[in-house]
Design a protein around this motif. Structure first.
Motif, mmCIF file in Angstrom:
data_model
loop_
_atom_site.group_PDB
_atom_site.id
_atom_site.type_symbol
_atom_site.label_atom_id
_atom_site.label_comp_id
_atom_site.label_asym_id
_atom_site.label_seq_id
_atom_site.Cartn_x
_atom_site.Cartn_y
_atom_site.Cartn_z
ATOM 1 N N GLY A 199 11.631 -37.570 -11.879
ATOM 2 C CA GLY A 199 12.161 -38.511 -12.855
ATOM 3 C C GLY A 199 12.695 -37.848 -14.106
ATOM 4 O O GLY A 199 12.789 -36.618 -14.213
ATOM 5 N N ASN A 200 13.032 -38.662 -15.067
ATOM 6 C CA ASN A 200 13.645 -38.223 -16.312
ATOM 7 C C ASN A 200 12.559 -37.876 -17.319
ATOM 8 O O ASN A 200 12.053 -38.736 -18.034
ATOM 9 N N GLN A 201 12.181 -36.589 -17.361
ATOM 10 C CA GLN A 201 11.202 -36.083 -18.307
ATOM 11 C C GLN A 201 11.809 -34.914 -19.073
ATOM 12 O O GLN A 201 12.899 -34.447 -18.757
ATOM 13 N N MET A 202 11.107 -34.420 -20.088
ATOM 14 C CA MET A 202 11.680 -33.399 -20.964
ATOM 15 C C MET A 202 11.518 -32.006 -20.367
ATOM 16 O O MET A 202 10.407 -31.568 -20.080
ATOM 17 N N ASP A 203 12.645 -31.324 -20.184
ATOM 18 C CA ASP A 203 12.653 -29.947 -19.708
ATOM 19 C C ASP A 203 12.984 -28.954 -20.817
ATOM 20 O O ASP A 203 12.442 -27.848 -20.858
ATOM 21 N N VAL A 204 13.901 -29.335 -21.702
ATOM 22 C CA VAL A 204 14.323 -28.479 -22.810
ATOM 23 C C VAL A 204 14.518 -29.350 -24.039
ATOM 24 O O VAL A 204 14.578 -30.579 -23.949
ATOM 25 N N ALA A 205 14.634 -28.706 -25.186
ATOM 26 C CA ALA A 205 14.899 -29.433 -26.421
ATOM 27 C C ALA A 205 16.289 -30.048 -26.366
ATOM 28 O O ALA A 205 17.259 -29.367 -26.037
ATOM 29 N N GLY A 206 16.381 -31.322 -26.687
ATOM 30 C CA GLY A 206 17.667 -32.000 -26.656
ATOM 31 C C GLY A 206 17.492 -33.489 -26.866
ATOM 32 O O GLY A 206 16.375 -33.981 -27.046
ATOM 33 N N PRO A 207 18.604 -34.239 -26.858
ATOM 34 C CA PRO A 207 18.574 -35.677 -27.177
ATOM 35 C C PRO A 207 18.045 -36.518 -26.023
ATOM 36 O O PRO A 207 18.785 -37.231 -25.348
ATOM 37 N N VAL A 208 16.746 -36.450 -25.775
ATOM 38 C CA VAL A 208 16.149 -37.204 -24.676
ATOM 39 C C VAL A 208 16.288 -38.702 -24.921
ATOM 40 O O VAL A 208 16.230 -39.173 -26.053
ATOM 41 N N GLU A 209 16.463 -39.449 -23.841
ATOM 42 C CA GLU A 209 16.491 -40.909 -23.900
ATOM 43 C C GLU A 209 16.338 -41.445 -22.483
ATOM 44 O O GLU A 209 16.628 -40.740 -21.509
ATOM 45 N N PRO A 210 15.861 -42.690 -22.335
ATOM 46 C CA PRO A 210 15.766 -43.280 -21.003
ATOM 47 C C PRO A 210 17.146 -43.410 -20.367
ATOM 48 O O PRO A 210 18.137 -43.679 -21.054
ATOM 49 N N ARG A 211 17.203 -43.229 -19.059
ATOM 50 C CA ARG A 211 18.473 -43.281 -18.338
ATOM 51 C C ARG A 211 18.439 -44.382 -17.282
ATOM 52 O O ARG A 211 17.363 -44.729 -16.774
ATOM 53 N N PRO A 212 19.594 -44.911 -16.929
ATOM 54 C CA PRO A 212 19.639 -45.917 -15.870
ATOM 55 C C PRO A 212 19.041 -45.390 -14.574
ATOM 56 O O PRO A 212 19.120 -44.192 -14.268
ATOM 57 N N SER A 213 18.454 -46.288 -13.803
ATOM 58 C CA SER A 213 17.808 -45.919 -12.553
ATOM 59 C C SER A 213 18.813 -45.331 -11.573
ATOM 60 O O SER A 213 19.949 -45.782 -11.469
ATOM 61 N N THR A 214 18.354 -44.307 -10.859
ATOM 62 C CA THR A 214 19.178 -43.700 -9.807
ATOM 63 C C THR A 214 18.610 -44.022 -8.431
ATOM 64 O O THR A 214 18.928 -43.362 -7.456
ATOM 65 N N GLY A 215 17.779 -45.036 -8.359
ATOM 66 C CA GLY A 215 17.181 -45.424 -7.090
ATOM 67 C C GLY A 215 15.715 -45.078 -7.028
ATOM 68 O O GLY A 215 15.266 -44.090 -7.608
#
Length: 422
Positions: free
Chosen positions: A326-342
């Motif tokens: 899923g969409n979790q933090m890997d590097v420093a940057g503008p993290v935000e929730p993303r639309p589902s990819t299934g």
């Protein structure tokens, strides 16, 4: 007293822990890299802490519980720092008031970086001779710092949201609209007795156990989280103006605070916008809604003819899914929730409110000593969230992981997954 027993941890385990320690410590510095000393000093509310404090407090944890307690002859980098950077450990004595952390203009950000470098070098040098118990404390410190990395990000976001310039911490490319997801589907569970809590393999916080049995009634849990577009429909239908959807405390909070939308949302001529780490932009209708309180989550569920899942319903549904996906933090940057990819996406994007109070499991016993204050004493008046978020460092979450916040709090990346009885 220093532990005289030489470590029973193998060289490969020592190397793995050293690499993990170095990686975790580096990410914190990367997250803070775009900030000025002033940015890193401001405290925007009592619930948040300055970036400089996060960087120093996580360092104090290693210096106190590893170096001071397990390395013979270690001298504190600065004997004033324990008072400044202890958080809530009563066993460690007096400390600076939490709501006054923004007044600590000195030491400077550079001095805090130097403090981190000193402690990092000392921990890495000591690792080969540390006991197994001390190695466990280093591992705990790494997980503790990952928690603070998420807090650091959300506290920065809250701080910048109060700046009239609404600065972007990390500029990002223009968003490309994606198709809205279909109607929510439901994952049915016939109920029965399930095993919940940490299995005992690998790291876990003490509040995740002991593993025990729980009885589930027949129910269904949503196959995705609620989107911004669905939340906008809730607002348009009077969701924040109809008392019938709200718990009494929630309705009192809405009226007292003038709540009309999720945190960081504003309505303009072109519709709803949100403020994020990349500045202010139009909301993405297909993305998961975030920055909502337990009160809001519960009201939305009532409006939708559903309810929030219990933490055990959530865990039973998520246990077979990859906690590192899923969409979790890997590097420093503008993290935000993303639309589902299934897929149901149980991990990442947003922490999901449950209807379960944060209370101890049967047989729970807090650890001895100061580290025993880490979770147990907070088991009151808070609710459980599950799953991790876009700001959770990848690898930090587990199906058994129990996050917890007070029902009015919403500056974290918090969202909603529905459930219903069947």
């Amino acid at each position: 007293m220093p532990d005289p027993v030489r470590s029973t941890v193998s060289p490969s385990q020592q190397s793995e822990l050293a690499d993990r320690f170095a990686k975790v410590r580096a990410l914190s510095l990367d997250l803070a890299a775009p900030l000025s000393d002033a940015d890193a000093t401001v405290q925007s509310m009592a619930d948040a802490s300055p970036t400089k404090w996060h960087l120093a407090h996580t360092t104090w944890f290693f210096e106190t519980f590893v170096l001071r307690d397990h390395v013979a002859g270690y001298a504190l980098h600065d004997d004033r720092f324990p008072f400044l950077f202890n958080s809530y450990y009563e066993a460690e004595g007096r400390r600076h008031a939490r709501d006054r952390r923004g007044m600590v203009t000195r030491p400077s950000l550079d001095e805090v970086r130097a403090y981190r470098a000193h402690v990092d070098a000392a921990v890495l040098a000591a690792l080969p001779d540390l006991s197994a118990d001390a190695h466990a404390l280093v591992a705990l410190g790494c997980h503790h710092e990952e928690q603070h990395q998420e807090l650091l990000v959300t506290d920065i976001l809250h701080m910048f949201s109060g700046n009239p310039l609404e600065p972007a911490m990390w500029p990002a490319a223009r968003k490309v609209p994606v198709e809205m997801p279909g109607a929510i589907g439901w994952i049915a569970n016939d109920g029965g007795i399930v095993e919940v809590g940490h299995r005992g393999d690998g790291f876990a916080f003490d509040c995740e156990g002991p593993r025990h049995q729980a009885l589930l009634a027949p129910h269904a849990i949503a196959d995705r989280t609620v989107t911004n577009g669905e939340w906008a429909a809730f607002i348009a239908d009077g969701g924040y103006t109809e008392a019938r959807y709200w718990l009494a405390d929630g309705w009192a909070w809405v009226k007292a605070e003038g709540i009309v939308a999720p945190l960081y949302w504003e309505e303009g001529e072109s519709g709803w916008t949100r403020f994020g780490l990349d500045g202010r932009r139009a909301i993405d209708p297909a993305a998961p809604v975030t920055h909502v309180s337990f009160f809001e989550a519960d009201a939305y569920a009532a409006w939708a003819g559903a309810r929030l899942p219990t933490e055990f319903e959530w865990e039973a549904a998520a246990a077979s899914h990859d906690a590192g996906g899923g969409n979790q933090m890997d590097v420093a940057g503008p993290v935000e929730p993303r639309p589902s990819t299934g897929g149901p996406g149980f991990f990442g994007d947003v922490w999901e409110w449950t209807g379960s109070a944060y209370r101890p499991y049967p047989g729970f016993v807090a650890a001895a000593g100061a580290v025993g204050e880490y979770n147990g004493k907070f088991m009151t008046s808070q609710f459980i969230l599950r799953g991790g978020s876009c700001a959770t460092p990848r690898g930090h979450a587990r199906a058994s992981y129990r996050n917890f916040f007070y029902p009015h709090q919403r500056w974290q990346f918090t969202g909603v997954r529905l459930a219903k009885d069947i």
